[in-house]
Design a protein around this motif. Structure first.
Motif, mmCIF file in Angstrom:
data_model
loop_
_atom_site.group_PDB
_atom_site.id
_atom_site.type_symbol
_atom_site.label_atom_id
_atom_site.label_comp_id
_atom_site.label_asym_id
_atom_site.label_seq_id
_atom_site.Cartn_x
_atom_site.Cartn_y
_atom_site.Cartn_z
ATOM 1 N N UNK A 8 0.848 -1.196 0.000
ATOM 2 C CA UNK A 8 0.000 0.000 0.000
ATOM 3 C C UNK A 8 0.881 1.243 0.000
ATOM 4 N N UNK A 9 0.388 2.292 -0.681
ATOM 5 C CA UNK A 9 1.116 3.561 -0.726
ATOM 6 C C UNK A 9 0.557 4.527 0.309
ATOM 7 N N UNK A 10 1.439 5.371 0.853
ATOM 8 C CA UNK A 10 1.009 6.392 1.812
ATOM 9 C C UNK A 10 1.727 7.703 1.456
ATOM 10 N N UNK A 11 1.073 8.535 0.630
ATOM 11 C CA UNK A 11 1.721 9.771 0.173
ATOM 12 C C UNK A 11 1.970 10.765 1.301
ATOM 13 N N UNK A 12 2.976 11.627 1.073
ATOM 14 C CA UNK A 12 3.454 12.519 2.131
ATOM 15 C C UNK A 12 2.368 13.449 2.690
#
Ligand SMILES: C[S@@+](CC[C@H](N)C(=O)[O-])C[C@H]1O[C@@H](n2cnc3c(N)ncnc32)[C@H](O)[C@@H]1O
Length: 260
Positions: A205-209
């Motif tokens: 999973x991605x977690x953008x800044x």
């Protein structure tokens, strides 16, 4: 079945089959081929890299306090933290990971806790230092955001939080229509290659800044670095990168400080 139940089932399965290879996915070590001492030594080297970095940016943690390793697995990083901090706790969703961590524990001031809750089983302000690496990238975004808020809650005033996430996926520079078609095809095949890492039930999973910063407020983000944590040759060898990788996942490590 909730997303937490699914996560727990997946990691119990991975821990039961070959915990060390599920944690560090070195192709040459699958099938029980990791040497345990060599595996644990990667944790010591990783924590040394992190501590040197924290000293260099002026945020060394209070080693006289307690440290928490979130998503500790078999304790690769927890044992390295125990070597440096007055006390140390590793927490993991998988009971099988925790059993293996307990059998590898070398320190009376280090303990392990199994928890499959979206809340951390610790009081507010319990830890001087919290570390988590190659964990949140496997956690669905809504849950990961909740853990970030929990990290800040259990951190002591003045405490230091360091964690890694996969921020985004590197996309090519698209200019003309033809170039765009070629790049999209390339990108798809690169995504397929990267996804080979998602062996079995291991989700990515991605977690953008922007989302990370919102979840952590009002704690202060004091440092953000690109890292190699999703590279196929990571294998526990943490490195800070000058620029994001040209392809594949873009890993970021955050250092966060809670106000006194
Ligand atoms: C790739 S392993 C990394 C283990 C350890 N951080 C290391 O680097 O050696 C990911 C670990 O995160 C744990 N994990 C996944 N989701 C979790 C959650 N929601 N809460 C706690 N642990 C979790 C898994 O059980 C697994 O042990």
């Amino acid at each position: 079945m909730t997303s937490l139940d699914k996560l727990k089932n997946a990691w119990e399965g991975l821990a039961g089959r070959d915990a060390l290879s599920a944690i560090l996915t070195d192709d040459s070590k699958t099938g029980g081929k990791w040497n345990v001492a060599e595996f644990m030594a990667t944790g010591d080297a990783e924590i040394e890299t992190v501590m040197s970095h924290l000293a260099s940016i002026g945020y060394p943690p209070d080693f006289g306090g307690a440290a928490l390793d979130f998503g500790c697995g078999v304790g690769r990083l927890t044992q390295a933290l125990a070597k440096r901090f007055a006390s140390c706790v590793g927490v993991d969703i998988s009971e099988q990971m925790i059993q293996q961590a307990e059998s590898l524990n070398q320190y009376p001031h280090c303990c392990y806790v199994a928890s499959s809750s979206s809340e951390l089983p610790f009081d507010d302000g319990s830890f001087a230092f919290l570390y988590s690496n190659i964990v949140l990238q496997h956690v669905p975004r809504a849950l990961a955001k909740n853990y970030l808020r929990e990290f800040v809650r259990v951190l002591a005033p003045g405490g230091v939080l360091v964690f890694g996430v996969q921020d985004s996926f590197a996309a090519p520079d698209l200019s003309s229509r033809m170039v765009r078609v070629r790049h999209v095809l390339h990108l798809r095949s690169r995504i397929r290659v990267a996804l080979k890492r998602d062996s079995g039930d291991m989700q990515m999973h991605l977690l953008p800044e922007a989302i990370v910063r919102r979840a952590l407020a009002p704690a202060k983000v004091v440092d953000v670095r690109f890292t190699n944590t999703a590279a196929r040759d990571f294998n526990g060898k943490l490195a800070y990168l000058d620029r994001p990788p040209a392809s594949g996942y873009i890993g970021k490590q955050y250092c966060v400080v809670k106000d006194q």
